[in-house]
Design a protein around this motif. Structure first.
Motif, short mmCIF file in Angstrom:
data_model
loop_
_atom_site.label_atom_id
_atom_site.label_comp_id
_atom_site.label_asym_id
_atom_site.label_seq_id
_atom_site.Cartn_x
_atom_site.Cartn_y
_atom_site.Cartn_z
N MET A 118 0.85 -1.19 0.00
CA MET A 118 0.00 0.00 0.00
C MET A 118 0.88 1.24 0.00
SD MET A 118 -2.72 -1.31 2.88
CE MET A 118 -3.64 0.22 2.85
N VAL A 119 0.50 2.23 -0.82
CA VAL A 119 1.28 3.46 -0.93
C VAL A 119 0.34 4.64 -0.71
CG1 VAL A 119 2.73 4.87 -2.42
CG2 VAL A 119 2.86 2.37 -2.56
N ASN A 120 0.59 5.40 0.34
CA ASN A 120 -0.19 6.60 0.61
C ASN A 120 0.26 7.68 -0.37
OD1 ASN A 120 -1.42 8.93 1.53
ND2 ASN A 120 -1.06 8.47 3.69
N ALA A 121 -0.62 8.03 -1.29
CA ALA A 121 -0.28 8.98 -2.36
C ALA A 121 -0.08 10.40 -1.83
CB ALA A 121 -1.35 8.96 -3.45
N GLU A 122 -0.54 10.68 -0.62
CA GLU A 122 -0.36 12.01 -0.05
C GLU A 122 0.95 12.17 0.72
OE1 GLU A 122 -4.83 13.68 0.73
OE2 GLU A 122 -4.01 12.34 2.26
N ASP A 123 1.62 11.07 1.00
CA ASP A 123 2.87 11.11 1.74
C ASP A 123 3.99 11.59 0.81
OD1 ASP A 123 5.23 10.61 3.11
OD2 ASP A 123 4.51 8.71 3.95
N ALA A 124 4.62 12.67 1.17
CA ALA A 124 5.68 13.25 0.33
C ALA A 124 6.82 12.26 0.08
CB ALA A 124 6.23 14.51 0.98
N ASN A 125 7.07 11.35 1.02
CA ASN A 125 8.13 10.35 0.84
C ASN A 125 7.81 9.39 -0.31
OD1 ASN A 125 9.63 11.35 3.00
ND2 ASN A 125 8.50 10.09 4.45
N ASN A 126 6.53 9.26 -0.65
CA ASN A 126 6.12 8.35 -1.71
C ASN A 126 5.99 9.02 -3.07
OD1 ASN A 126 5.95 6.23 0.13
ND2 ASN A 126 3.83 6.71 0.63
N ALA A 127 6.26 10.32 -3.14
CA ALA A 127 6.10 11.07 -4.39
C ALA A 127 6.87 10.44 -5.57
CB ALA A 127 6.51 12.52 -4.20
N PRO A 128 8.09 9.94 -5.37
CA PRO A 128 8.77 9.33 -6.52
C PRO A 128 8.02 8.13 -7.09
CG PRO A 128 10.33 9.76 -4.75
CD PRO A 128 8.97 10.03 -4.20
N PHE A 129 7.42 7.31 -6.22
CA PHE A 129 6.67 6.14 -6.68
C PHE A 129 5.36 6.56 -7.33
CE2 PHE A 129 9.43 4.38 -3.43
CZ PHE A 129 10.00 3.33 -4.13
N VAL A 130 4.71 7.57 -6.77
CA VAL A 130 3.46 8.08 -7.35
C VAL A 130 3.74 8.58 -8.76
CG1 VAL A 130 1.70 9.87 -7.12
CG2 VAL A 130 2.43 8.59 -5.10
N ASN A 131 4.82 9.31 -8.93
CA ASN A 131 5.19 9.83 -10.25
C ASN A 131 5.62 8.71 -11.19
OD1 ASN A 131 4.65 12.46 -9.46
ND2 ASN A 131 6.73 12.79 -8.73
N LEU A 132 6.41 7.77 -10.68
CA LEU A 132 6.89 6.66 -11.50
C LEU A 132 5.74 5.85 -12.09
CD1 LEU A 132 9.32 4.85 -12.42
CD2 LEU A 132 8.94 3.55 -10.32
N PHE A 133 4.70 5.63 -11.28
CA PHE A 133 3.57 4.85 -11.74
C PHE A 133 2.51 5.70 -12.44
CE2 PHE A 133 5.39 1.74 -8.91
CZ PHE A 133 5.12 0.54 -9.54
N GLY A 134 2.73 7.00 -12.52
CA GLY A 134 1.80 7.88 -13.23
C GLY A 134 0.44 7.99 -12.56
N VAL A 135 0.44 7.98 -11.24
CA VAL A 135 -0.82 8.04 -10.49
C VAL A 135 -1.33 9.46 -10.49
CG1 VAL A 135 -1.87 7.72 -8.22
CG2 VAL A 135 -0.17 6.09 -9.05
N ASP A 136 -2.53 9.65 -11.03
CA ASP A 136 -3.13 10.99 -11.01
C ASP A 136 -4.46 11.01 -10.26
OD1 ASP A 136 -4.62 9.62 -12.86
OD2 ASP A 136 -4.23 10.97 -14.52
N SER A 137 -4.91 9.85 -9.80
CA SER A 137 -6.12 9.79 -8.97
C SER A 137 -6.04 8.54 -8.11
CB SER A 137 -7.38 9.76 -9.84
OG SER A 137 -7.42 8.57 -10.61
N VAL A 138 -6.78 8.55 -7.04
CA VAL A 138 -6.84 7.39 -6.15
C VAL A 138 -8.30 6.94 -6.03
CG1 VAL A 138 -4.77 7.85 -4.81
CG2 VAL A 138 -6.91 8.91 -4.12
N PRO A 139 -8.53 5.68 -5.82
CA PRO A 139 -7.54 4.62 -5.73
C PRO A 139 -7.00 4.26 -7.11
CG PRO A 139 -9.73 3.66 -5.59
CD PRO A 139 -9.90 5.17 -5.64
N THR A 140 -5.75 3.86 -7.13
CA THR A 140 -5.12 3.32 -8.32
C THR A 140 -4.47 2.00 -7.90
OG1 THR A 140 -4.70 5.46 -9.36
CG2 THR A 140 -3.28 3.64 -10.02
N VAL A 141 -4.72 0.97 -8.67
CA VAL A 141 -4.13 -0.34 -8.39
C VAL A 141 -3.39 -0.80 -9.64
CG1 VAL A 141 -4.59 -2.73 -7.74
CG2 VAL A 141 -5.95 -0.89 -6.74
N VAL A 142 -2.14 -1.18 -9.43
CA VAL A 142 -1.28 -1.61 -10.53
C VAL A 142 -0.57 -2.89 -10.09
CG1 VAL A 142 0.74 -0.99 -11.93
CG2 VAL A 142 -0.87 0.79 -11.22
N VAL A 143 -0.47 -3.84 -11.01
CA VAL A 143 0.36 -5.03 -10.75
C VAL A 143 1.63 -4.86 -11.56
CG1 VAL A 143 0.55 -7.52 -10.95
CG2 VAL A 143 -1.64 -6.50 -10.32
N PHE A 144 2.76 -4.96 -10.88
CA PHE A 144 4.05 -4.86 -11.56
C PHE A 144 4.66 -6.25 -11.62
CE2 PHE A 144 8.50 -3.90 -12.24
CZ PHE A 144 8.40 -2.96 -13.26
#
Length: 148
Positions: free
Chosen positions: A88-114
């Motif tokens: 689980m990745v909290n999209a509002e947490d600034a520490n997670n911003a690189p992952f949010v950007n990497l996965f191209g998340v622009d809305s929540v919830p977003t679920v991706v399988v890598f």
């Protein structure tokens, strides 16, 4: 008559306040951050042999509050637990911003399988996340396609 009306209004206000307060307490239990997938991002991505289901959420997102308990239940099932890692990745947490950007998340919830074995990300459409049964069907389909 005025006193009765005033007492009735006060009683209704008190009941509404009690219901609202108890509803807020119940909502606190449903916050996505109160669930634990048991993994951090770093740990989830270290094991490259197992696909990772990444759930991007925020606690203020009502859809996230509905989705997370369903995902939690589905991911506890043996058929997924040993073949798919959930983080689980909290999209509002600034520490997670690189992952949010990497996965191209622009809305929540977003679920991706890598899937590391194919170096592909598979976004899961929201329509496939509306019920535990639909989530199971979608993930089962992903696992079947991965095995072929």
């Amino acid at each position: 008559m005025f006193k009765q009306s005033l007492l009735l209004i006060l009683a209704l206000v008190a009941i509404t306040a009690i219901i609202s307060f108890s509803g807020n307490l119940m909502a606190l239990k449903a916050l996505p951050s109160s669930y634990d997938s048991g993994l951090t991002l770093d740990a989830a991505f270290k094991d490259k042999s197992t696909p990772v289901l990444v759930e991007f959420y925020t606690d203020s997102c009502r859809s996230c509050q509905i989705l997370t308990p369903m995902l939690h239940g589905v991911m506890q099932e043996t058929r997924f637990k040993n073949h798919l890692r959930w983080v689980m990745v909290n999209a509002e947490d600034a520490n997670n911003a690189p992952f949010v950007n990497l996965f191209g998340v622009d809305s929540v919830p977003t679920v991706v399988v890598f899937d590391f074995s194919r170096m592909k990300k598979h976004p899961i459409p929201l329509e496939a996340l509306e019920s535990p049964q639909e989530i199971q069907t979608t993930l089962s389909g992903f696992m079947r396609n991965r095995d072929t």
